[in-house]
Design a protein around this motif. Structure first.
Motif, PDB file in Angstrom:
ATOM      1  N   VAL A   1       0.445   5.529   2.567  1.00 35.01           N
ATOM      2  CA  VAL A   1       0.541   6.252   1.297  1.00 35.01           C
ATOM      3  C   VAL A   1      -0.750   7.027   1.074  1.00 35.01           C
ATOM      4  O   VAL A   1      -1.844   6.533   1.352  1.00 35.01           O
ATOM      5  N   PHE A   2      -0.612   8.230   0.564  1.00 38.82           N
ATOM      6  CA  PHE A   2      -1.742   9.160   0.448  1.00 38.82           C
ATOM      7  C   PHE A   2      -2.606   8.824  -0.769  1.00 38.82           C
ATOM      8  O   PHE A   2      -2.733   9.616  -1.693  1.00 38.82           O
TER       9      PHE A   2
ATOM     10  N   LEU B   1      11.116   0.548   1.365  1.00 39.18           N
ATOM     11  CA  LEU B   1      10.604   1.537   2.312  1.00 39.18           C
ATOM     12  C   LEU B   1       9.669   0.894   3.332  1.00 39.18           C
ATOM     13  O   LEU B   1       9.685   1.255   4.516  1.00 39.18           O
ATOM     14  N   VAL B   2       8.864  -0.045   2.872  1.00 36.70           N
ATOM     15  CA  VAL B   2       7.973  -0.758   3.795  1.00 36.70           C
ATOM     16  C   VAL B   2       8.794  -1.497   4.846  1.00 36.70           C
ATOM     17  O   VAL B   2       8.475  -1.474   6.046  1.00 36.70           O
ATOM     18  N   LYS B   3       9.861  -2.163   4.425  1.00 38.35           N
ATOM     19  CA  LYS B   3      10.725  -2.890   5.360  1.00 38.35           C
ATOM     20  C   LYS B   3      11.408  -1.940   6.335  1.00 38.35           C
ATOM     21  O   LYS B   3      11.516  -2.224   7.533  1.00 38.35           O
ATOM     22  N   ALA B   4      11.874  -0.784   5.833  1.00 38.67           N
ATOM     23  CA  ALA B   4      12.540   0.185   6.705  1.00 38.67           C
ATOM     24  C   ALA B   4      11.593   0.665   7.798  1.00 38.67           C
ATOM     25  O   ALA B   4      11.984   0.796   8.965  1.00 38.67           O
ATOM     26  N   ALA B   5      10.334   0.915   7.432  1.00 40.56           N
ATOM     27  CA  ALA B   5       9.355   1.367   8.420  1.00 40.56           C
ATOM     28  C   ALA B   5       9.066   0.255   9.433  1.00 40.56           C
ATOM     29  O   ALA B   5       8.984   0.509  10.642  1.00 40.56           O
ATOM     30  N   ALA B   6       8.934  -0.964   8.934  1.00 40.42           N
ATOM     31  CA  ALA B   6       8.669  -2.087   9.839  1.00 40.42           C
ATOM     32  C   ALA B   6       9.832  -2.307  10.803  1.00 40.42           C
ATOM     33  O   ALA B   6       9.629  -2.535  11.995  1.00 40.42           O
ATOM     34  N   ASP B   7      11.047  -2.213  10.283  1.00 42.74           N
ATOM     35  CA  ASP B   7      12.232  -2.388  11.132  1.00 42.74           C
ATOM     36  C   ASP B   7      12.318  -1.308  12.201  1.00 42.74           C
ATOM     37  O   ASP B   7      12.815  -1.546  13.306  1.00 42.74           O
ATOM     38  N   ALA B   8      11.843  -0.097  11.855  1.00 44.61           N
ATOM     39  CA  ALA B   8      11.883   1.018  12.807  1.00 44.61           C
ATOM     40  C   ALA B   8      10.678   1.025  13.745  1.00 44.61           C
ATOM     41  O   ALA B   8      10.622   1.827  14.678  1.00 44.61           O
ATOM     42  N   GLY B   9       9.703   0.165  13.467  1.00 48.50           N
ATOM     43  CA  GLY B   9       8.517   0.111  14.320  1.00 48.50           C
ATOM     44  C   GLY B   9       7.581   1.288  14.151  1.00 48.50           C
ATOM     45  O   GLY B   9       6.889   1.687  15.092  1.00 48.50           O
TER      46      GLY B   9
ATOM     47  N   GLU C   1      -4.623   1.089   9.751  1.00 50.28           N
ATOM     48  CA  GLU C   1      -3.998   2.074   8.883  1.00 50.28           C
ATOM     49  C   GLU C   1      -4.845   2.259   7.619  1.00 50.28           C
ATOM     50  O   GLU C   1      -5.352   1.281   7.068  1.00 50.28           O
ATOM     51  N   PRO C   2      -5.005   3.495   7.134  1.00 49.11           N
ATOM     52  CA  PRO C   2      -5.839   3.708   5.952  1.00 49.11           C
ATOM     53  C   PRO C   2      -5.276   3.077   4.682  1.00 49.11           C
ATOM     54  O   PRO C   2      -5.987   2.386   3.969  1.00 49.11           O
ATOM     55  N   VAL C   3      -4.002   3.306   4.387  1.00 48.50           N
ATOM     56  CA  VAL C   3      -3.370   2.708   3.197  1.00 48.50           C
ATOM     57  C   VAL C   3      -1.943   2.302   3.564  1.00 48.50           C
ATOM     58  O   VAL C   3      -0.987   3.060   3.350  1.00 48.50           O
ATOM     59  N   PRO C   4      -1.755   1.109   4.124  1.00 47.96           N
ATOM     60  CA  PRO C   4      -0.410   0.668   4.484  1.00 47.96           C
ATOM     61  C   PRO C   4       0.514   0.645   3.276  1.00 47.96           C
ATOM     62  O   PRO C   4       0.075   0.382   2.150  1.00 47.96           O
ATOM     63  N   GLY C   5       1.796   0.914   3.535  1.00 47.06           N
ATOM     64  CA  GLY C   5       2.757   0.921   2.440  1.00 47.06           C
ATOM     65  C   GLY C   5       2.765  -0.387   1.672  1.00 47.06           C
ATOM     66  O   GLY C   5       2.885  -0.397   0.440  1.00 47.06           O
ATOM     67  N   ALA C   6       2.624  -1.512   2.393  1.00 50.05           N
ATOM     68  CA  ALA C   6       2.623  -2.813   1.728  1.00 50.05           C
ATOM     69  C   ALA C   6       1.476  -2.930   0.731  1.00 50.05           C
ATOM     70  O   ALA C   6       1.614  -3.548  -0.328  1.00 50.05           O
ATOM     71  N   GLU C   7       0.354  -2.334   1.046  1.00 55.07           N
ATOM     72  CA  GLU C   7      -0.792  -2.345   0.135  1.00 55.07           C
ATOM     73  C   GLU C   7      -0.518  -1.466  -1.078  1.00 55.07           C
ATOM     74  O   GLU C   7      -0.858  -1.820  -2.210  1.00 55.07           O
TER      75      GLU C   7
ATOM     76  N   VAL D   1      11.639  -0.521  -4.765  1.00 53.08           N
ATOM     77  CA  VAL D   1      11.933   0.532  -3.798  1.00 53.08           C
ATOM     78  C   VAL D   1      10.789   0.644  -2.780  1.00 53.08           C
ATOM     79  O   VAL D   1      11.025   0.890  -1.592  1.00 53.08           O
ATOM     80  N   GLY D   2       9.566   0.447  -3.238  1.00 56.85           N
ATOM     81  CA  GLY D   2       8.433   0.468  -2.318  1.00 56.85           C
ATOM     82  C   GLY D   2       8.583  -0.564  -1.221  1.00 56.85           C
ATOM     83  O   GLY D   2       8.343  -0.280  -0.045  1.00 56.85           O
ATOM     84  N   ARG D   3       8.994  -1.780  -1.599  1.00 60.88           N
ATOM     85  CA  ARG D   3       9.200  -2.824  -0.595  1.00 60.88           C
ATOM     86  C   ARG D   3      10.340  -2.468   0.357  1.00 60.88           C
ATOM     87  O   ARG D   3      10.293  -2.779   1.551  1.00 60.88           O
TER      88      ARG D   3
END
Length: 205
Positions: free
Chosen positions: A93-94, A80-88, A174-180, A76-78
């Motif tokens: 993540v905190f 969400l990362v893809k959805a954000a990338a697709d949306a630009g 970015e401080p903590v990218p979703g992919a990380e 699911v994390g991947r």
């Protein structure tokens, strides 16, 4: 960074928000907040609700900070990362404790090799309201090595938002990218699998 609105339907939370942020608008839903117009949102709802909210925000073209864990598993994390990338947009993540002074000092101590071969690491959090997980009274990190030791002093995690604001403005990483953060979820997935099947689980990469 300016606080543009707070989303909550809880009467208690609304009263607290009005008292602490009297000039900040309150909204009943993320949908209402997005309709009002914001550049970024911070999602701190219960973990089981975060996927849908992150998807709603990214679909609206809004940058997102999602609380940890930002997804139930790495798959699911991947997503969400893809959805954000697709949306630009940026999805971070905190993992706020990385910005605590003690954690950053610990990292520099490890990288310097000053303590030698690490033999033991201890981490202790003291709470006076464990039912809320909000009232952190004290924390201590203790690192013991062949050449020395390190004992921490607590720092300030709010500095996380400074690099996030710069990243949104295109002025810094970015401080903590979703992919990380997905890598953290992969570790948690492996731990659950190891516990369920009583075996070691190898992580690639």
């Amino acid at each position: 960074m300016e606080l543009a609105g707070i989303v909550t339907r809880s009467p208690v939370r609304r009263a607290e928000a009005v008292e602490e942020y009297p000039d900040v608008p309150l909204y009943d839903s993320l949908t209402d907040l997005l309709a009002a117009g914001v550049d970024a949102v911070v999602i701190t709802t219960p973990p089981e609700t975060r996927r849908e909210l992150v998807l709603e925000a990214t679909k609206a073209g809004v940058h997102v900070v999602a609380d940890k864990p930002f997804a139930p598993d790495a798959e699911v994390g991947r997503e969400l990362v893809k959805a954000a990338a697709d949306a630009g947009v940026i999805l971070n993540v905190f993992h706020n404790r990385r910005w605590d002074t003690d954690i950053r000092t610990l990292r520099s101590v490890l990288e310097s090799g000053a303590v030698g071969q690490v033999a033991r690491f201890e981490s202790r959090f003291d709470l006076d309201q464990p039912d809320t997980l909000e009232a952190l009274v004290a924390r201590e990190l203790r690192l013991l090595g062949s050449e020395g030791s390190y004992v921490s002093q607590q720092g300030a995690y709010h500095r996380y938002y400074e690099p996030f604001a710069l990243a949104v403005a295109g002025k810094g990483p970015e401080p903590v990218p979703g992919a990380e953060a997905v890598h953290t979820l992969e570790v948690l997935d492996a731990a659950r699998l190891s516990d369920a099947e009583r075996r070691s689980v190898d992580l690639e990469g």
